[in-house]
Write a protein that holds these residues in place. Structure first.
Motif, PDB file in Angstrom:
ATOM      1  N   GLU A 259      -2.744  11.039   0.650  1.00  0.00           N
ATOM      2  CA  GLU A 259      -3.233  10.359   1.845  1.00  0.00           C
ATOM      3  C   GLU A 259      -4.490   9.579   1.468  1.00  0.00           C
ATOM      4  O   GLU A 259      -5.358  10.106   0.786  1.00  0.00           O
ATOM      5  N   CYS A 260      -4.578   8.333   1.890  1.00  0.00           N
ATOM      6  CA  CYS A 260      -5.753   7.522   1.568  1.00  0.00           C
ATOM      7  C   CYS A 260      -6.823   7.723   2.636  1.00  0.00           C
ATOM      8  O   CYS A 260      -6.591   8.377   3.650  1.00  0.00           O
ATOM      9  N   GLU A 261      -7.982   7.139   2.406  1.00  0.00           N
ATOM     10  CA  GLU A 261      -9.110   7.293   3.330  1.00  0.00           C
ATOM     11  C   GLU A 261      -8.820   6.801   4.740  1.00  0.00           C
ATOM     12  O   GLU A 261      -9.449   7.221   5.701  1.00  0.00           O
ATOM     13  N   ALA A 323       2.409   0.135   7.161  1.00  0.00           N
ATOM     14  CA  ALA A 323       1.963   1.067   8.206  1.00  0.00           C
ATOM     15  C   ALA A 323       0.518   1.502   7.971  1.00  0.00           C
ATOM     16  O   ALA A 323      -0.096   2.114   8.844  1.00  0.00           O
ATOM     17  N   CYS A 324      -0.032   1.204   6.806  1.00  0.00           N
ATOM     18  CA  CYS A 324      -1.432   1.551   6.525  1.00  0.00           C
ATOM     19  C   CYS A 324      -2.232   0.292   6.237  1.00  0.00           C
ATOM     20  O   CYS A 324      -1.729  -0.657   5.646  1.00  0.00           O
ATOM     21  N   ALA A 325      -3.489   0.323   6.631  1.00  0.00           N
ATOM     22  CA  ALA A 325      -4.351  -0.863   6.512  1.00  0.00           C
ATOM     23  C   ALA A 325      -5.133  -0.906   5.205  1.00  0.00           C
ATOM     24  O   ALA A 325      -5.943  -1.797   5.004  1.00  0.00           O
ATOM     25  N   CYS A 326      -4.869   0.030   4.292  1.00  0.00           N
ATOM     26  CA  CYS A 326      -5.729   0.123   3.107  1.00  0.00           C
ATOM     27  C   CYS A 326      -5.419  -0.919   2.044  1.00  0.00           C
ATOM     28  O   CYS A 326      -6.192  -1.104   1.110  1.00  0.00           O
ATOM     29  N   GLY A 327      -4.266  -1.574   2.151  1.00  0.00           N
ATOM     30  CA  GLY A 327      -3.918  -2.597   1.173  1.00  0.00           C
ATOM     31  C   GLY A 327      -3.058  -2.093   0.030  1.00  0.00           C
ATOM     32  O   GLY A 327      -2.584  -2.879  -0.799  1.00  0.00           O
TER      33      GLY A 327
HETATM   34 ZN   LIG Z   1      -3.488   3.648   2.870  1.00  0.00          ZN
END
Ligand SMILES: [Zn+2]
Length: 448
Positions: A259-261, A323-327
């Motif tokens: 899981e990312c930040e 679905a995630c904004a982390c890139g």
């Molecule tokens: Zn992410």
């Protein structure tokens, strides 16, 4: 100091086309290595008419026969101790590990060489860095450091990042709590179950981890619970820290998912090092985004034990990386690993998945610990949820029990669950993996 958000900025943000080209090249190299050096793979592939030369596109991956744990165990039984899967001689290994052997199965034994261990740590670096661990952090590893591979790789990754790493080996829980506080640990690695246990122990010692410790990140692994929203909420509140889920397996040696930040409600797949397929476990055909299926893993990094198209029996649901904004361009398993297909229990014609039950039970904050107890009453199968209440919450009983019974029935075709309150401290608590499911039905007459 300003750091990149990614451990491997180039690979973690590769456009999908480039990522898939990289996967194909690496897959070919892995398949050639396995074919040339692993009798286990060569024999099965020849029988199935597969040769690494057939890998022209990524879709050709599907020509490779699936590999199962049963086949692996059979090869170990036929040629102890390691079977014919290892692709190089045992004397090249630097380490020996084995699976935790839950549910009484034959453990899988693994050997790894120096390069394998570098890779194992590298994968954990993706996860730790991705959740915000930096050289300034102090990482306490609440782990037994035995033959179970568990957090060994995390330990090396924390060192590789340059964080101060504290091996919480043979310490009792109380000593661990003291050291976390005393050393000013900012990050704690643990199973979700044990993170709760540490918090309970701290409370008994008059320590409020949210206030009295510097912990701001919990790195969870070893159980699916790290992505169950209610468990995550409970842990984050108790510790005053963010909880990051990860998932790995002994068969691969390290993590595949983290899981990312940004905490998108799931775990990114490390796709420059793995190919993760999702299939229908019955038909063995691939399923699309948003459909529940079984994950099948191909791992590029472990030379000693090449793992290609391994049936994990893990239940997952893949969604696109957007679905995630982390890139990151690695896709996501929404809700992490949702349990195991073979954990399903059939109770009077209704399918019950322990993880789904846990997700419901954990919505009740007053419940401290629970157990799913399946038994046979004469000829009728029964399912009892045993619960321990938190001290001071006794007044919520019996209303809470009635509510829980109704919520469980609503989610299970009106199946009747028995709810039993037990005294605090009655239910077992385990450090590595909680055994919250007990199937006490007589085995001789039990067919799932
Ligand atoms: Zn992410």
């Amino acid at each position: 100091m300003a750091y990149s958000a990614y451990w491997n900025p180039k690979n973690e943000t590769l456009p999908r086309d480039d990522l898939q080209r990289l996967q194909l090249t690496t897959l070919r190299r892995l398949a050639e290595w396995a074919y040339a050096n692993s009798p286990f793979h060569r024999t099965r592939w020849e029988a199935a008419g597969f040769h690494p030369d057939q890998l022209k596109t990524l879709d050709d991956l599907r020509r490779i026969p699936y590999m199962t744990r049963e086949e692996w165990m059979a090869s170990i039984a036929a040629a102890p101790l390691f079977g014919d899967l290892p692709a190089t001689a045992a004397e090249n290994a630097i380490r020996y590990h084995l699976t935790s052997g839950t549910s009484g199965r034959t453990p899988i034994r693994v050997l790894d060489g120096t390069k394998d261990w570098e890779w194992i740590a590298e994968m954990w670096c993706y996860g730790l860095w991705g959740f915000g661990v930096r050289p300034e952090d102090i990482v306490y590893v609440a782990f037994g450091y035995g033959q179970f591979i568990g957090f060994w790789g995390l330990h090396y990754a924390a060192e590789k990042i340059g964080a101060l790493t504290i091996p919480g080996g043979a310490q009792p829980t109380e000593a661990r709590v003291k050291m976390i506080v005393e050393m000013g640990a900012t990050t704690v690695a643990s199973t979700p179950t044990y993170a709760l246990r540490l918090w309970q122990q701290a409370s008994e010692m008059g320590i409020d981890l949210a206030k009295d410790s510097k912990v701001n990140k919990l790195i969870l692994s070893g159980e699916p619970a790290g992505s169950i929203p209610a468990v995550k909420r409970q842990l984050e509140e108790a510790w005053g820290a963010k909880c990051g889920d990860t998932a790995g397996m002994t068969e691969v040696g390290t993590i595949m998912l983290f899981e990312c930040e940004k905490q998108p409600g799931g775990t990114h797949i490390i796709e420059d090092h793995y190919i993760e397929e999702v299939i229908n476990p019955m038909t063995e055909e691939p399923v699309g985004y948003g459909e529940l299926g079984e994950r099948v893993v191909t791992s590029f990094g472990r030379g000693f034990i090449p793992v290609l198209r391994y049936r994990t029996k893990d239940m997952v649901l893949k969604v696109p990386h957007t679905a995630c904004a982390c890139g990151r361009t690695g896709d996501i398993y929404e809700g992490g690993i949702r349990g195991r297909w073979d954990d399903m229990k059939l109770i009077r014609g209704t399918n019950v998945y322990p993880r789904a039950v846990e997700a419901i039970v954990r919505e009740y904050d007053a419940i401290d610990e629970f157990q799913i107890y399946i038994w046979r009453n004469d000829i009728r199968d029964e399912i009892t949820i045993k619960v321990e209440l938190k001290p001071g919450r006794e007044a919520e009983w019996p209303a809470l029990g009635d509510e829980l019974r109704q919520a469980l029935a609503d989610a299970h075709e009106n199946l009747h669950f028995l709810i039993e309150r037990v005294e605090p401290g009655t239910l077992p608590r385990f450090e590595l993996k909680a055994r919250r499911l007990v199937d006490a039905r007589p085995v001789a007459v039990y067919h799932q």
